[in-house]
Write an enzyme that holds these catalytic residues in place. Structure first.
Site, PDB file in Angstrom:
ATOM      1  N   GLN A  85       0.794  -1.221   0.000  1.00 15.55           N
ATOM      2  CA  GLN A  85       0.000   0.000   0.000  1.00 15.55           C
ATOM      3  C   GLN A  85       0.834   1.282   0.000  1.00 15.55           C
ATOM      4  O   GLN A  85       0.476   2.261  -0.652  1.00 15.55           O
ATOM      5  CB  GLN A  85      -0.936  -0.016   1.207  1.00 15.55           C
ATOM      6  CG  GLN A  85      -2.114   0.907   1.078  1.00 15.55           C
ATOM      7  CD  GLN A  85      -3.176   0.591   2.115  1.00 15.55           C
ATOM      8  OE1 GLN A  85      -3.052   0.979   3.277  1.00 15.55           O
ATOM      9  NE2 GLN A  85      -4.212  -0.117   1.700  1.00 15.55           N
ATOM     10  N   PHE A  86       1.937   1.294   0.725  1.00 21.01           N
ATOM     11  CA  PHE A  86       2.863   2.429   0.736  1.00 21.01           C
ATOM     12  C   PHE A  86       4.282   1.882   0.736  1.00 21.01           C
ATOM     13  O   PHE A  86       4.549   0.827   1.333  1.00 21.01           O
ATOM     14  CB  PHE A  86       2.664   3.304   1.981  1.00 21.01           C
ATOM     15  CG  PHE A  86       1.379   4.085   1.998  1.00 21.01           C
ATOM     16  CD1 PHE A  86       1.309   5.356   1.446  1.00 21.01           C
ATOM     17  CD2 PHE A  86       0.243   3.550   2.569  1.00 21.01           C
ATOM     18  CE1 PHE A  86       0.131   6.071   1.466  1.00 21.01           C
ATOM     19  CE2 PHE A  86      -0.946   4.257   2.590  1.00 21.01           C
ATOM     20  CZ  PHE A  86      -1.009   5.527   2.033  1.00 21.01           C
ATOM     21  N   ALA A  87       5.192   2.620   0.114  1.00 20.09           N
ATOM     22  CA  ALA A  87       6.588   2.184   0.078  1.00 20.09           C
ATOM     23  C   ALA A  87       7.149   1.984   1.482  1.00 20.09           C
ATOM     24  O   ALA A  87       7.979   1.098   1.711  1.00 20.09           O
ATOM     25  CB  ALA A  87       7.435   3.210  -0.683  1.00 20.09           C
ATOM     26  N   ILE A 122       7.004  -1.643   2.785  1.00 19.75           N
ATOM     27  CA  ILE A 122       7.572  -2.769   2.056  1.00 19.75           C
ATOM     28  C   ILE A 122       8.539  -3.572   2.924  1.00 19.75           C
ATOM     29  O   ILE A 122       8.821  -4.734   2.652  1.00 19.75           O
ATOM     30  CB  ILE A 122       8.281  -2.304   0.761  1.00 19.75           C
ATOM     31  CG1 ILE A 122       8.406  -3.490  -0.216  1.00 19.75           C
ATOM     32  CG2 ILE A 122       9.642  -1.670   1.061  1.00 19.75           C
ATOM     33  CD1 ILE A 122       8.842  -3.091  -1.603  1.00 19.75           C
ATOM     34  N   HIS A 160       4.242   7.509   5.443  1.00 22.27           N
ATOM     35  CA  HIS A 160       3.522   7.425   4.175  1.00 22.27           C
ATOM     36  C   HIS A 160       4.193   8.260   3.090  1.00 22.27           C
ATOM     37  O   HIS A 160       3.576   8.573   2.079  1.00 22.27           O
ATOM     38  CB  HIS A 160       2.069   7.893   4.344  1.00 22.27           C
ATOM     39  CG  HIS A 160       1.270   7.065   5.285  1.00 22.27           C
ATOM     40  ND1 HIS A 160       1.358   7.207   6.646  1.00 22.27           N
ATOM     41  CD2 HIS A 160       0.385   6.071   5.061  1.00 22.27           C
ATOM     42  CE1 HIS A 160       0.542   6.337   7.229  1.00 22.27           C
ATOM     43  NE2 HIS A 160      -0.053   5.630   6.286  1.00 22.27           N
TER      44      HIS A 160
END
Length: 684
Positions: free
Chosen positions: A427-429, A432, A474
């Site tokens: 959903q967001f880097a 990860i 985010h």
């Protein structure tokens, strides 16, 4: 009761495994690479291997040599891996003993196996996920419903990623057996000091995961239990955990020997459950076999194993020239093709171009599916990057997952192994990192360590970057972290046309591709990024990875007069560079690399040599970044053409992007900061 012939086969293979362990220990200088043996685990492993069919998948772990014997592998083949020989059929001398992978039509299939404890559970569960999807969508035809077996030690069940796999398998009712071999030891840590419950007890917390206990040192109990379990999963297509209690009779590994950490009393207790003497006693008492016949079998297997070992020792070493083979599977499309700028169409924003690319892929390819957090119905992604897809293609092909980045990423290994092409999203880097284990230990190494048998074909979409007060969790940039991982490809498009063409290329690429998609460019809401909107290419447009572009040309006269510079950048940096260049008309050329790896170094070096002055621009924190590494390579390759040191511009070296927008702006590059550096470099 099992037949005499089957029990004798089991006994013979136990003697094979014992002889293998003994000859390895007697030849420690020859068997110099770290290895483990199956001593104590033979019964459950042999029963499992003997029951599997060629349609099945299995992930043996590093102690499962007896399972390999049960499936029909020669000791010689396994010894080639033990000794890291060039003819090793699994990894060509690249992997430890009993880390197999194979694609043979008459054997169960085995994906790449890593040494990372418990990490195999997610990729193997991904196989079961893929099989269920293919059965549901009627893709291909399984004459016999395949069963997936994932073997693991009880100590590995404490890994968080194991729970992610159990959760997914239970929720989606996948056809998988988790075979847990519990010998009460980690390395030197006992079960009582490292966990509050065993795997059987732990499994009770996963609703929908069946469970069974078995005496893994008893061949009869093991065979009957595994026979029933495999048949049950083959019929009912549901997950089950088998908890097999076994002794550990050998060393943890050849490098961590049992006498270093185990007492004589502990070893004596474990030897009471040695599977070989147990089966021998049963054969003598219940089948009327004579001692002499069993002694003969033991001697025959010692001689057989000795001959196999001698043959393996004499086998050739790998050719050093092969060391760079199979990093990636070969690609078929290497040139840009299709219609990039169709006439009569309006410009679209990047997020829509990406959405349409995925929609076209799903429409044309039944083996493609898309999953991740919140990408399914109702929301269609927190950035609406998957809007309407679930409505159009159904919940089986576009669906939500739990918050489990490791599973989202790692499951693509198994999905790819059964011929599917998963498109998944983190959903967001910033999030990860929980998936890095799977990315590094499983995905990136699979093609290389399987000698090309199991490349992982997947797309991992990752919204990235900072703008508008997204805050410290985010707004992050992660390309430098990803760029250190060998065996993956990384795209970073800066406009609508590129994102569509690169998405199509990523789908056709048989390798893992991470698509970094800047949130600030999705809708061109950030001032100065309107040019990220472009006419959307036709559905046939493909932009292969590794081809950079000139995003802004310098005037020929400025270049000729030595009055120009170039900026090498990507993502948001393209717009900072282009907007800064407006203050220096005709004197700035901007290269958009478009992909981090493969990188179009030919274009970069050609452009730097043309101008003699260069800035490498990134949104990331500068120190030790991809940007700085690239600047170093430019300096090495273009030194004699440079009129000034290569300059780098990036974010301040802070641990995170601050929430407050004034602080955010202070941290990040922008057009004014870039313009100031351009001015200084032009006046060098």
């Amino acid at each position: 009761m099992l037949s005499k012939e089957l029990m004798l086969k089991g006994y013979r293979l136990m003697m094979t495994a014992r002889a293998m362990a003994e000859i390895y220990d007697a030849n420690r200088q020859i068997c110099k690479y770290v290895h483990s043996t199956s001593r104590g685990h033979e019964a459950i492993q042999l029963a499992t291997g003997m029951l599997l069919k060629p349609c099945d998948f299995v992930s043996p772990y590093y102690r499962d040599e007896s399972m390999m014997l049960g499936m029909g592998y020669r000791p010689y083949e396994m010894m080639l891996q033990l000794l890291a020989k060039g003819d090793d059929p699994f990894t060509g001398g690249r992997e430890y003993y009993n880390h197999p992978n194979i694609r043979r039509s008459d054997f169960p299939q085995i994906i790449h196996q890593s040494s990372a404890t418990g990490m195999q559970v997610i990729p193997t569960t991904g196989i079961a996920q893929g099989i269920k999807y293919k059965e549901h969508e009627k893709i291909g035809d399984y004459a016999i419903p395949p069963v997936v077996i994932c073997s693991l030690g009880d100590g590995s069940v404490t890994e968080g990623e194991v729970s992610e796999a159990f959760q997914f398998a239970s929720l989606h009712q996948l056809p998988i057996i988790y075979l847990v071999q519990d010998n009460e030891w980690g390395i030197s840590a006992t079960g009582s000091e490292s966990r509050t419950m065993d795997a059987y007890e732990y499994a009770s917390g996963f609703k929908g995961l069946e469970r069974v206990r078995v005496n893994g040192s008893d061949f009869l109990d093991s065979y009957k239990t595994m026979e029933y379990t495999i048949d049950w999963v083959r019929k009912w297509r549901r997950p089950i955990l088998v908890h097999a209690k076994v002794p550990l009779l050998g060393h943890h590994t050849s490098g961590v020997r049992k006498e270093w950490y185990r007492t004589a009393e502990d070893l004596e207790k474990h030897y009471l459950d040695d599977p070989g003497p147990k089966l021998r006693k049963t054969l003598l008492q219940q089948k009327g076999i004579k001692e002499e016949q069993l002694d003969k079998i033991e001697e025959e297997e010692k001689e057989y194993v000795a001959n196999e070992f001698d043959e393996a020792v004499s086998a050739p070493e790998p050719d050093p020239a092969t060391v760079t083979d199979h990093v990636f599977a070969p690609v078929t499309i290497t040139k840009e093709q299709g219609n990039r700028t169709p006439a009569g169409k309006d410009k679209v924003v990047m997020v829509d171009a990406a959405l349409h690319a995925v929609e076209e892929i799903l429409h044309d390819n039944p083996e493609a599916l898309f999953y991740g957090q919140d990408v399914g119905k109702r929301l269609g992604g927190v950035f609406r990057e998957a809007a309407t897809l679930a409505d159009k293609f159904g919940d089986a092909r576009v669906f939500n997952t739990a918050i489990q980045e490791a599973y989202i990423i790692g499951s693509t290994v198994g999905m790819s192994a059964v011929g599917l092409k998963p498109i998944v999203e983190v959903q967001f880097a910033d999030y990860i990192y929980p998936g890095i284990n799977q990315l590094v230990t499983e995905i990136s190494k699979s093609c290389y360590l399987s000698c090309g048998k199991y490349p992982v074909s997947c797309i991992i979409r990752v919204p990235i970057g900072a703008y508008g007060g997204g805050g410290p969790y985010h707004s992050g940039s992660v390309e430098s972290t990803l760029a250190t991982i060998k065996g993956i490809k990384i795209a970073y498009p800066s406009n609508a046309a590129d994102i569509k063409g690169l998405m199509k290329a990523a789908y056709l690429d048989p390798n893992p591709v991470i698509m970094l998609e800047h949130k600030g460019l999705y809708w061109s809401k950030v001032p100065g990024t309107d040019e990220a909107k472009m006419v959307e290419p036709d559905s046939d447009y493909i932009l292969p990875l590794g081809i950079g572009a000139i995003a802004l040309d310098a005037a020929p006269e400025a270049v000729e007069n030595g009055d120009s510079i170039c900026i090498i950048t990507y993502g948001m940096g393209v717009y900072w560079a282009k907007n800064a260049a407006k203050q220096f008309p005709g004197r700035v050329e901007v290269v958009d690399v478009r992909t981090i790896y493969p990188l179009d170094e030919e274009l970069i070096y050609k452009t730097v040599k043309k101008h003699g002055k260069c800035i490498v621009l990134t949104e990331e924190q500068l120190r030790n970044s991809f940007c700085e590494a690239l600047a170093g390579r430019i300096a090495q390759n273009c030194f004699q053409y440079l009129d000034a040191p290569v300059q780098t511009i990036g974010a301040l070296d802070l641990p995170a992007v601050p929430m407050n927008m004034i602080l955010e702006a202070a941290m990040l590059p922008n057009a004014d900061k870039v313009a100031e550096r351009i001015g200084r470099l032009l006046n060098w």
